[in-house]
Scaffold this active site. Structure first.
Site, PDB file in Angstrom:
ATOM      1  N   GLY A   8       7.123   9.735  28.780  1.00 38.98           N
ATOM      2  CA  GLY A   8       6.123  10.196  27.820  1.00 38.98           C
ATOM      3  C   GLY A   8       4.732   9.734  28.179  1.00 38.98           C
ATOM      4  N   ALA A   9       4.425   9.739  29.489  1.00 35.75           N
ATOM      5  CA  ALA A   9       3.173   9.147  29.971  1.00 35.75           C
ATOM      6  C   ALA A   9       1.988  10.099  29.924  1.00 35.75           C
ATOM      7  CB  ALA A   9       3.363   8.644  31.401  1.00 35.75           C
ATOM      8  N   ASN A  10       2.148  11.282  29.361  1.00 35.43           N
ATOM      9  CA  ASN A  10       1.069  12.268  29.388  1.00 35.43           C
ATOM     10  C   ASN A  10       0.158  12.214  28.161  1.00 35.43           C
ATOM     11  OD1 ASN A  10       3.742  13.644  28.424  1.00 35.43           O
ATOM     12  ND2 ASN A  10       2.100  14.744  27.373  1.00 35.43           N
ATOM     13  N   GLY A  12      -0.891   9.830  24.186  1.00 35.62           N
ATOM     14  CA  GLY A  12      -0.663   8.750  23.246  1.00 35.62           C
ATOM     15  C   GLY A  12      -0.492   7.388  23.883  1.00 35.62           C
ATOM     16  N   ILE A  13       0.485   6.624  23.368  1.00 35.67           N
ATOM     17  CA  ILE A  13       0.722   5.272  23.863  1.00 35.67           C
ATOM     18  C   ILE A  13       1.128   5.300  25.332  1.00 35.67           C
ATOM     19  CG2 ILE A  13       2.123   3.194  23.583  1.00 35.67           C
ATOM     20  CD1 ILE A  13       2.479   3.960  20.636  1.00 35.67           C
ATOM     21  N   GLY A  14       1.906   6.307  25.726  1.00 35.38           N
ATOM     22  CA  GLY A  14       2.364   6.389  27.108  1.00 35.38           C
ATOM     23  C   GLY A  14       1.216   6.519  28.095  1.00 35.38           C
ATOM     24  N   SER A 136      10.411   0.226  16.893  1.00 36.90           N
ATOM     25  CA  SER A 136       9.486   0.335  15.767  1.00 36.90           C
ATOM     26  C   SER A 136      10.015  -0.518  14.631  1.00 36.90           C
ATOM     27  CB  SER A 136       9.373   1.795  15.306  1.00 36.90           C
ATOM     28  OG  SER A 136       8.761   1.883  14.036  1.00 36.90           O
ATOM     29  N   TYR A 160      14.975   8.809  12.160  1.00 40.15           N
ATOM     30  CA  TYR A 160      14.075   8.089  13.054  1.00 40.15           C
ATOM     31  C   TYR A 160      14.450   6.609  13.114  1.00 40.15           C
ATOM     32  CZ  TYR A 160       9.664   6.546  15.151  1.00 40.15           C
ATOM     33  OH  TYR A 160       8.718   5.985  15.977  1.00 40.15           O
TER      34      TYR A 160
END
Length: 280
Positions: A8-10, A12-14, A136, A160
């Site tokens: 998920g590096a594209n 937000g946090i990533g 989380s 979640y």
């Protein structure tokens, strides 16, 4: 140079994590679902530090076949992996099932489990490697009795929470199994970060998220603990403020935090691992 893989590096946090790791001289493997956004992130990271290599691989963590395939591709392209950051998360806006398992549980636990399992040889080859799982504080809403089961009454936040609870149990079992191989594992609460999480929520829950958004952390602040765990000397992680921060620990604000949940047990961690192996 050390190499880090970030899911998920594209965005937000990533992406914030990837930027920080590039500045620290890490070669980067980006694992993204969206090719176009992944390429945009790759270009940004190359501009930040032209001295590091940045590679893009594509997979959908809720599609286990694609996870297996990408793990094989990465293993053919690399001989070792120093840091694996299972950052990508999925927040459902409605309850969906894949083979009678809730979709976000696939994306938030099963996919990362399968990816980590198949990359274990690369992590062992590094000599000293770290696995960082984005969990989380929502783990408190999870219930291990719901894992791997179809539940028509499941709420969005409970679903979640199940995935985030599984992240912690997975981390603890990794620490138990692989510390002798030079691998340590950590779970992270990044804080409530303004990444678009909850933007697809409807009704009262969506309204509450809208009100809260101005008070949320930036992605850069949310990435700080992952970067701290990926780059700090191991000795500095073991104890801080009287809390146990060794392998298997839960961190927030770059500090180990105590966790309280009746399902966080050695037995539950082992059972989760055993059931997750069915997807390898």
């Amino acid at each position: 140079m050390k190499t880090v893989l970030i899911t998920g590096a594209n965005a937000g946090i990533g992406l914030a994590t990837a930027k920080a790791m590039a500045r620290r001289g890490f070669n980067l493997i980006l694992l993204c679902r969206n090719k176009e956004k992944g390429r945009e992130a790759l270009a940004i990271l190359k501009r930040i530090n032209p001295a590091v290599t940045v590679e893009l691989f594509l997979a959908d963590l809720s599609d286990i076949d694609s996870v297996r395939q990408v793990a094989q591709q990465i293993s053919r392209a690399h001989s070792k992996l120093d840091v694996l950051i299972n950052n990508a998360g999925y927040s459902p806006n409605r309850i969906e099932f894949i083979n009678n398992i809730e979709k976000s549980f696939y994306a938030n636990h099963i996919g990362p489990f399968v990816l980590t399992y198949y990359l274990m040889d690369l992590l062992k080859a590094a000599g000293e490697a770290r696995i960082i799982n984005l969990s989380s504080a929502a783990y408190s809403l999870g219930n291990a009795s719901r894992f791997f089961k179809r539940n028509g009454n499941l709420s969005i936040m409970a679903a979640y929470g199940d995935g985030k609870l599984a992240n912690i149990l997975f981390t603890k079992e990794l620490a138990k199994r692989y510390t002798d191989s030079g691998i340590t594992a950590y779970a992270v609460h990044p804080g409530v970060v303004n990444t678009g999480f909850g933007s697809n929520f409807a009704g009262a829950l969506g309204f509450m998220m809208t009100l809260a958004r101005p008070f949320m952390r930036t992605p850069e602040r949310g990435a700080e603990t992952s970067v701290y765990l990926a780059t700090s000397p191991l000795t500095s992680l073991i104890r801080k403020n009287g809390q146990d921060g060794g392998s298997g620990g839960f961190f927030a604000d770059s500090r180990p935090k105590s966790i309280r949940h009746s399902d966080i047990t050695i037995k539950q961690a082992a059972e989760l691992w055993a059931k997750s192996l069915a997807f390898v």
